[in-house]
Design a protein around this motif. Structure first.
Motif, short mmCIF file in Angstrom:
data_model
loop_
_atom_site.label_atom_id
_atom_site.label_comp_id
_atom_site.label_asym_id
_atom_site.label_seq_id
_atom_site.Cartn_x
_atom_site.Cartn_y
_atom_site.Cartn_z
N ILE A 118 -10.54 3.62 0.78
CA ILE A 118 -9.45 2.64 1.11
C ILE A 118 -9.83 1.53 0.13
CG2 ILE A 118 -7.92 0.94 2.16
CD1 ILE A 118 -8.85 2.87 5.01
N GLY A 119 -10.96 0.90 0.20
CA GLY A 119 -11.35 0.18 -0.66
C GLY A 119 -10.99 0.13 -2.85
N PHE A 120 -11.57 1.35 -3.09
CA PHE A 120 -11.73 1.85 -4.24
C PHE A 120 -10.33 2.17 -4.80
CE2 PHE A 120 -16.43 3.24 -5.18
CZ PHE A 120 -16.13 2.68 -5.68
N PHE A 121 -9.17 2.36 -3.31
CA PHE A 121 -7.75 3.17 -3.77
C PHE A 121 -7.49 1.78 -4.18
CE2 PHE A 121 -4.05 4.99 -3.74
CZ PHE A 121 -3.84 6.08 -4.38
N THR A 122 -7.65 0.68 -3.18
CA THR A 122 -6.94 -0.37 -3.65
C THR A 122 -6.50 -0.92 -4.68
OG1 THR A 122 -7.19 -1.10 -0.73
CG2 THR A 122 -6.82 -2.71 -2.28
N ILE A 123 -7.97 -1.30 -5.46
CA ILE A 123 -7.87 -1.86 -6.99
C ILE A 123 -6.59 -0.73 -7.67
CG2 ILE A 123 -9.62 -1.44 -8.58
CD1 ILE A 123 -12.10 -1.99 -6.80
N ASN A 124 -6.06 0.19 -7.74
CA ASN A 124 -5.05 0.71 -8.16
C ASN A 124 -3.94 -0.15 -8.25
OD1 ASN A 124 -4.00 2.85 -10.37
ND2 ASN A 124 -3.01 3.62 -8.16
N PHE A 125 -3.72 -0.92 -7.18
CA PHE A 125 -2.56 -1.10 -7.02
C PHE A 125 -2.61 -2.97 -7.70
CE2 PHE A 125 -2.83 2.55 -4.49
CZ PHE A 125 -1.60 3.04 -4.70
N ILE A 126 -3.77 -3.36 -8.45
CA ILE A 126 -3.48 -4.41 -8.13
C ILE A 126 -3.32 -4.93 -9.70
CG2 ILE A 126 -5.49 -6.89 -8.81
CD1 ILE A 126 -7.38 -4.98 -6.86
N PRO A 127 -2.00 -5.86 -9.57
CA PRO A 127 -2.25 -5.72 -11.03
C PRO A 127 -2.09 -6.61 -12.35
CG PRO A 127 -0.91 -7.23 -8.70
CD PRO A 127 -1.37 -6.09 -8.46
#
Length: 596
Positions: A85-94
């Motif tokens: 979850i932590g890593f995948f969240t980074i993908n959505f940071i603009p």
């Protein structure tokens, strides 16, 4: 052949492979992802100062909870989910929208956006801005309007749309918004400024106007430029020159906490996975023979990290064709798929009770006792220096390669970076893992420690002199005599200088000093130096710094020998035992590949 395979250990091998297949495509590229989001090198250095410390806190905390309540497998699985979850969240940071104050000027029909920095622009940014081959781009401007500006603009027939927007006298502080189009190759340098030639202006109804004015018109504007990396970098340096903090943005907080959650997840998963693996092998009963099997399990992690680290770079470049920025989306989905498979496999790992002692003294008390010995303090000094050098390579080598890449090289920069990872793993670390025992036997621990710092100094100086990215590939073989020898030397020396009954404490001391102090301090210092002086100067400073650190280390060793405070003479420990190739893998496999 298959009948000799221990079926209980197959899920453990699969876990090491899949876990590193998941983290391998993400961890090496995370600093450059932060760079693309708009963070400065000093800010990324600060982030990578925090991350190792968070991991060091998490390991004993959750490891202790797992021991106390016998929840090793449960915590192991929970933190795999948290990690994903932590890593995948980074993908959505603009990206941080690099808006900054500029000046819109118009004189006799010729218009410019003046982008000025009080501290001046870095040479690379200026070069990129003046030599860009971008044919057409645009920026959004929100400009202050005055009566003079209004009257001048409305005196031209081609600005009637703007005049319809403001029909009355202009109130002080009124702004109007429009989009300007320009070609980057028409930029002009003037002192601490870059003047961007405006070709047209577009107002709210998408009608394009040519800029027109009969006298010199100047007005202050806030500019933001989406999908234009060069203009974004210019605006970012304008903001930095005016001390506009990136830490106030929500993107920074999202990235920092997602990275901390990921790092904590990796630290806990790695430490508990090793405990589960040791329990399956049952070191307590079967002893050293099964320690060799332990190295064979961890070898699968290296294979996963190397293969997926190389392929990730190529895939990023493929999916980024025709785009102004790199598209990292594919590696986040690779991570997610690999972690889901890892969680499924981990469910099948056979649970065994993990032995622990209830009567152990306080870790803090043990560390205070260990820290009183002179040779341990000198060893700690070396660990800090080696950790600082390692932090530079881990967190800023890819950043530096992007800074020196030419336009043609930038199209395949991620492929090159992936190959650098492959050379580090397969041609650097692994061969030196196997020969580490022979090298230590021949040279002795103190001489090998000195050799590591010496090669780091040569490696950093070589980085500062190289401009062709492909030359970095053979240079990365030096990752072997640096980190490939560094970690087994630390672990084996710590084992030999540890007082009776305190070997585990000494290994904890090594990890805390190397990563928690050395890597953290190296990341912080390197980030600041790169932000102020650039990569070339930074690597030369670290090269000279490694030599100074080495000189002080040798002075301390000579003082210890003179005071007869150490059993080491001429760099050899008469109590030392040396690892077989499999044991060398056990000692090294591998702080970088598992926790980075």
């Amino acid at each position: 052949m298959l009948e000799h395979v221990n079926k209980e250990l197959v899920p453990m091998k699969a876990h090491y492979f899949l876990y590193n297949a998941a983290t391998g495509p993400i961890v090496p590229f995370l600093p450059t992802i932060a760079k693309q989001l708009g963070f400065s090198s000093s800010l990324v250095g600060t982030i990578y100062t925090i991350l190792p410390i968070s991991g060091l806190i998490a390991k004993p905390l959750f490891g202790g909870l797992a021991d106390k309540f016998r929840l090793h497998k449960t915590i192991f699985l929970i933190f795999q989910v948290i990690l994903a979850i932590g890593f995948f969240t980074i993908n959505f940071i603009p990206e941080i929208e690099s808006s900054a104050e500029v000046t819109f000027t118009c004189d006799r029909g010729i218009s410019f956006i003046e982008v000025c920095s009080t501290k001046g622009f870095s040479p690379k940014i200026t070069y990129d801005a003046l030599n860009s081959i971008t044919l057409y781009s645009n920026c959004q401007l929100s400009c202050n309007i005055t009566n003079n500006t209004y009257n001048e603009s409305c005196s031209k027939p081609n600005a009637t749309q703007f005049c319809q927007l403001i029909r009355t006298n202009v109130i002080e502080g009124t702004t109007f918004n429009f989009t300007v189009g320009f070609n980057m190759y028409q930029n002009l340098p003037t002192g601490n400024c870059v003047n961007v030639r405006v070709l047209n202006m577009t107002f709210s109804e998408s009608v394009v106007h040519a800029p027109a004015c009969s006298f010199n018109l100047r007005t202050s504007c806030m500019a933001s430029c989406r999908n234009n990396p060069i203009m974004n970098h210019l605006l970012e340096e304008v903001r930095n020159g005016r001390n506009v903090s990136q830490t106030s943005t929500y993107q920074f907080h999202l990235f920092l906490w997602a990275a901390i959650v990921s790092w904590v997840g990796m630290a806990v998963v790695v430490s508990i996975a090793d405990a589960i693996c040791c329990a399956l092998l049952d070191f307590r009963i079967l002893g050293d023979e099964n320690r060799k099997d332990y190295g064979k399990q961890k070898m699968w992690g290296s294979i996963g990290f190397g293969i997926f680290g190389i392929s990730a770079g190529y895939l990023i470049d493929v999916f980024s064709r025709g785009q102004s920025q790199k598209d990292y989306t594919c590696i986040f989905y690779i991570m997610l798929i690999a972690m889901i498979l890892d969680i499924i496999v981990s469910f099948t790992i056979k649970k065994k009770n993990i032995e622990y002692s209830k009567g152990d003294p306080s870790v803090l008390w043990e560390l205070l006792s260990v820290g009183k010995e002179g040779r341990v303090l000198v060893f700690g000094w070396w660990c800090i220096g080696a950790g600082m050098c390692t932090g530079v390579v881990w967190n800023f080598l890819f950043w530096y390669t992007e800074d020196i890449a030419t336009h043609s090289e930038a199209a395949w920069i991620k492929t090159v970076q992936g190959l650098l990872t492959g050379v580090q793993c397969f041609l650097g670390e692994l061969p030196f893992n196997f020969i580490s025992g022979a090298v230590l036997r021949k040279l002795g621990h103190v001489n090998v420690m000195s050799f590591v710092l010496l090669i780091y100094a040569a490696r950093f100086m070589a980085y500062s002199m190289v401009r062709n990215l492909w030359v970095f590939l053979p240079l990365e073989i030096l990752h072997g005599p640096t980190l490939g020898l560094c970690w087994p030397t630390m672990v084996s020396y710590a084992d030999k200088v540890a007082p009776s009954g305190m070997r585990a404490t000494m290994q904890g001391f090594v990890g805390a000093v190397f990563e928690g102090v050395g890597v953290s301090a190296g990341s912080l210092l390197c980030g600041w130096l790169m932000n102020v002086y650039g990569g070339v100067v930074t690597f030369r400073i670290f090269s000279i710094g490694a030599l100074i650190w080495l000189a002080i280390y040798w002075i301390l060793q000579l003082l210890l020998q003179k005071a007869k405070a150490s059993p080491i003479h001429q760099g050899h420990n008469h109590l030392a035992s040396y690892a077989t190739p499999d044991d060398a893998i056990l000692l090294t496999m591998n702080q970088e590949l598992q926790t980075y």
